[in-house]
Design a protein around this motif. Structure first.
Motif, PDB file in Angstrom:
ATOM      1  N   GLY A 244       0.864  -1.255  -0.044  1.00 30.42           N
ATOM      2  CA  GLY A 244      -0.026  -0.180   0.088  1.00 30.42           C
ATOM      3  C   GLY A 244       0.768   1.153   0.010  1.00 30.42           C
ATOM      4  O   GLY A 244       2.087   1.077  -0.014  1.00 30.42           O
ATOM      5  N   LYS A 245       0.070   2.349  -0.142  1.00 31.43           N
ATOM      6  CA  LYS A 245       0.888   3.688  -0.202  1.00 31.43           C
ATOM      7  C   LYS A 245       1.591   3.979   1.317  1.00 31.43           C
ATOM      8  O   LYS A 245       2.572   4.443   1.203  1.00 31.43           O
ATOM      9  CB  LYS A 245      -0.246   4.702  -0.432  1.00 31.43           C
ATOM     10  N   ASP A 246       1.043   3.280   2.238  1.00 27.54           N
ATOM     11  CA  ASP A 246       1.901   3.380   3.700  1.00 27.54           C
ATOM     12  C   ASP A 246       2.784   2.433   3.688  1.00 27.54           C
ATOM     13  O   ASP A 246       3.643   2.371   4.983  1.00 27.54           O
ATOM     14  CB  ASP A 246       0.870   3.275   4.574  1.00 27.54           C
ATOM     15  N   ILE A 271      -5.121  -3.761   3.504  1.00 31.96           N
ATOM     16  CA  ILE A 271      -5.054  -2.275   3.231  1.00 31.96           C
ATOM     17  C   ILE A 271      -6.398  -1.687   2.559  1.00 31.96           C
ATOM     18  O   ILE A 271      -6.930  -2.362   1.989  1.00 31.96           O
ATOM     19  CB  ILE A 271      -3.649  -2.106   2.411  1.00 31.96           C
ATOM     20  N   PRO A 272      -6.374  -0.618   3.095  1.00 29.89           N
ATOM     21  CA  PRO A 272      -7.697   0.383   2.494  1.00 29.89           C
ATOM     22  C   PRO A 272      -7.327   0.815   1.077  1.00 29.89           C
ATOM     23  O   PRO A 272      -7.409   1.991   0.918  1.00 29.89           O
ATOM     24  CB  PRO A 272      -7.847   1.427   3.395  1.00 29.89           C
ATOM     25  N   GLU A 273      -7.087  -0.219   0.154  1.00 32.21           N
ATOM     26  CA  GLU A 273      -7.024   0.241  -1.325  1.00 32.21           C
ATOM     27  C   GLU A 273      -7.747  -0.660  -2.040  1.00 32.21           C
ATOM     28  O   GLU A 273      -7.796  -1.951  -1.877  1.00 32.21           O
ATOM     29  CB  GLU A 273      -5.491   0.252  -1.770  1.00 32.21           C
ATOM     30  N   TRP A 275      -7.058  -2.016  -6.153  1.00 32.94           N
ATOM     31  CA  TRP A 275      -5.963  -1.669  -7.314  1.00 32.94           C
ATOM     32  C   TRP A 275      -6.934  -1.829  -8.679  1.00 32.94           C
ATOM     33  O   TRP A 275      -7.353  -2.984  -8.765  1.00 32.94           O
ATOM     34  CB  TRP A 275      -4.841  -2.731  -7.052  1.00 32.94           C
ATOM     35  N   GLU A 288       0.145   9.249  -9.571  1.00 25.72           N
ATOM     36  CA  GLU A 288      -0.290   9.101  -8.224  1.00 25.72           C
ATOM     37  C   GLU A 288       0.010  10.142  -7.210  1.00 25.72           C
ATOM     38  O   GLU A 288      -0.075  10.276  -6.148  1.00 25.72           O
ATOM     39  CB  GLU A 288       0.588   7.878  -7.700  1.00 25.72           C
ATOM     40  N   ARG A 313      -4.437   3.093  -7.914  1.00 21.31           N
ATOM     41  CA  ARG A 313      -5.050   2.671  -6.603  1.00 21.31           C
ATOM     42  C   ARG A 313      -5.983   3.607  -6.689  1.00 21.31           C
ATOM     43  O   ARG A 313      -6.068   4.815  -6.778  1.00 21.31           O
ATOM     44  CB  ARG A 313      -3.884   3.035  -5.399  1.00 21.31           C
ATOM     45  N   GLU A 315      -8.214   4.691  -3.017  1.00 17.61           N
ATOM     46  CA  GLU A 315      -8.087   4.424  -1.594  1.00 17.61           C
ATOM     47  C   GLU A 315      -9.555   4.541  -1.133  1.00 17.61           C
ATOM     48  O   GLU A 315     -10.539   5.404  -1.477  1.00 17.61           O
ATOM     49  CB  GLU A 315      -7.449   5.826  -1.060  1.00 17.61           C
ATOM     50  N   THR A 317     -12.129   3.705   2.744  1.00 12.56           N
ATOM     51  CA  THR A 317     -11.901   3.964   4.222  1.00 12.56           C
ATOM     52  C   THR A 317     -11.514   2.862   4.988  1.00 12.56           C
ATOM     53  O   THR A 317     -10.915   2.887   6.171  1.00 12.56           O
ATOM     54  CB  THR A 317     -13.340   4.446   4.790  1.00 12.56           C
ATOM     55  N   ARG A 351     -13.510   6.724  -5.943  1.00 11.19           N
ATOM     56  CA  ARG A 351     -14.049   7.236  -4.647  1.00 11.19           C
ATOM     57  C   ARG A 351     -15.297   6.496  -4.337  1.00 11.19           C
ATOM     58  O   ARG A 351     -16.073   5.943  -5.041  1.00 11.19           O
ATOM     59  CB  ARG A 351     -13.924   8.552  -4.276  1.00 11.19           C
TER      60      ARG A 351
END
Length: 515
Positions: A244-246, A271-273, A275, A288, A313, A315, A317, A351
């Motif tokens: 993930g991004k984190d 992870i809250p994604e 793809w 990105e 990605r 994202e 919640t 979203r």
């Protein structure tokens, strides 16, 4: 016999003080078939991710008594009951680190059928697009049925524990199946022969075919990756490490084909994604970071990827999985596992747009849609509650909930059928199948053909004239019903037929078939 001699020889060399050590027990009795690293060899991987259905004393029973329809013998004459308990606990212990399963290691597992010869035309008289592939998990085979006569055209061995349903090339000629241990098998339905197989992951969830049929994506729990294979020769095209991004890595819950988008959609477990991976060689660039444009056609940014396998990605919640897609693949509904809600995601804008009250763990991946009173609706079973939820996918409201005789797992229909078929997979009424009128949303008939035996999973022939139902038992059967009269017309003995898949319905994304 050779393996038993090896096991006894190793046992003779092992000090008595170490014989109760589970690692030594494993090395002595198990490694020759299941690999020194527990990742599988002749036998499947023996790790927690692969043994989820063998919890408690179930695994101990398999070690002691062996397993029917496999080469797994019983070891109760060689290992004490106490040591079997220790060994079972050891096998449920996670590996110390995520295994490396890269392109080189995958390529080493390739097994090509030396007897396969590609024919120029189907080697049978059946309609190639009205063929069913039936997965028989009882003894690890698939049967191929003629969808007009319901004759068994072929029966082929498969890897152990197939999962996720077969996928077909767009012309319907080749089908691919995958096991929980990550073995992917390619079968030519023209010749009814295995072409090849390889191991694309250690613990895998499902597969998806690209729109053009050139690529097969494999969703993996172990390692945390998406593996993309060439369908032509099963070589590795790309491996995505799912991070993930984190910076947190994630298991892949599922991968789906989005034909209108010419992409794969990934549900991520940790992870809250979400793809999206492009399968179009001319896919637009993905940005990105911040994008600054001073005038039309001018973009001041560096694309993270573009073209074939560009990764985008979305994202959300919280982690979502088990997706339902609207027919145009503009929206998806994902289940939020730790809460009583479903989340609607607009894939075009990337979203969340709506939230749905969906308690009882909806099984959205089995959801289907149809036209109801001039509007498009979808329905989903629930794994923990005795109901079906019907949702208006124009305004995203739950229209109604249909009470059933228990929690269900699968739903099916067909564009030529007035009915939805829904099983009751869990609980004491697992032997029934509900038939629901699409326009009244009422149960019009409840089938109970074999009292006390599990009834599940429905698939229609390409014209919607017949509905095939699984008697989900080791001594099971495929029950064939007239889809209009709802009367049984034929029964074919099968070994725990977990699912059946019609070529035409799958490659055309037929209305009423989960995608």
């Amino acid at each position: 016999m050779i393996r038993r001699i090896i096991s006894l020889s190793l046992l003779a060399l092992t000090p008595l003080s170490l014989q109760a050590e589970p690692a030594v027990l494993y090395a002595t009795h198990c490694a020759v078939c299941h690999g020194d690293d527990r990742l599988g060899s002749l036998g499947p991987a023996l790790i927690p991710e692969s043994l989820r259905r063998l919890k408690g004393d179930k695994l101990e029973a398999v070690i002691a008594k062996g397993r029917i329809s496999t080469q797994m013998p019983g070891f109760d004459a060689q290992i004490s009951a106490a040591d079997i308990t220790e060994l079972a606990a050891y096998l449920h212990t996670p590996l110390p680190e995520i295994p490396v399963w890269d392109a080189d290691r995958i390529a080493e597992t390739l097994e090509v059928n030396p007897d396969y010869v590609a024919p120029d035309a189907p080697q049978h008289d059946a309609d190639p697009l009205n063929i069913f592939v039936v997965v028989e998990t009882g003894d690890h085979h698939i049967s191929v049925l003629d969808g007009d006569t319901f004759d068994v055209l072929a029966r082929l061995p498969t890897p152990l524990a197939l999962h996720g349903g077969p996928k077909f090339t767009p012309d319907g000629r080749f089908t691919f199946v995958m096991s929980r241990d990550g073995w992917v098998q390619k079968i030519d339905l023209w010749s009814m022969q295995e072409v090849a197989r390889l191991r694309a992951g250690v613990n895998s969830r499902n597969i998806a075919m690209s729109k053009d049929g050139k690529y097969l994506a494999v969703a993996n729990y172990l390692p945390h990756s998406l593996t993309i294979l060439s369908t032509a020769d099963m070589s590795v095209e790309r491996i995505f490490d799912v991070v993930g991004k984190d910076g947190e890595s994630s298991r892949v819950s599922a991968v789906y084909q989005a034909p209108q988008r010419d992409s794969f959609i990934l549900a991520l477990k940790d992870i809250p994604e979400i793809w999206e991976v492009a399968t179009d060689p001319n896919a637009d660039p993905v940005y990105e970071g911040f994008v600054h444009s001073r005038e039309k056609g001018m973009v001041e940014a560096i694309a993270s990827s573009e073209g074939l396998f560009a990764r985008r990605r979305i994202e959300v919640t919280e982690p979502l999985d088990d997706f339902f897609f609207t027919p145009d693949y503009r929206f998806l509904i994902g289940a939020a596992r730790e809460s009583d809600r479903g989340v609607v995601v607009n894939l075009n804008v990337g979203r969340e747009t709506h939230e749905l009250p969906l308690s009882g763990l909806p099984h959205l991946g089995s959801g289907i849609s149809w036209e109801y009173q001039g509007r498009r609706v979808m329905a989903t079973p629930h794994l923990r509650e005795a109901k079906l939820s019907v949702i208006d996918i124009q305004n995203w409201e739950v229209l109604t909930q249909i009470d059933t005789d228990g929690p269900g797992f699968f739903m099916r229909s067909h564009e030529n059928s007035p009915y939805v078929w829904a099983d009751v997979f869990f609980g004491p009424n697992r032997d029934v199948m509900h038939v629901i009128d699409k326009q009244t949303l009422e149960i019009v008939k409840t089938l109970r053909p074999v009292p006390g035996k599990t009834l599940a999973h429905v698939e229609f022939d390409r014209e919607g004239r017949h509905a095939l139902v699984s008697l989900w038992e080791d001594d099971g059967a495929i029950l064939i019903y007239d889809a209009q009269t709802l009367e049984e017309v034929k029964r074919l003995p099968m070994s725990k037929p977990s699912g059946k898949y019609n070529v035409f319905n799958k490659i055309t994304f037929s209305d009423g078939t989960s995608h």
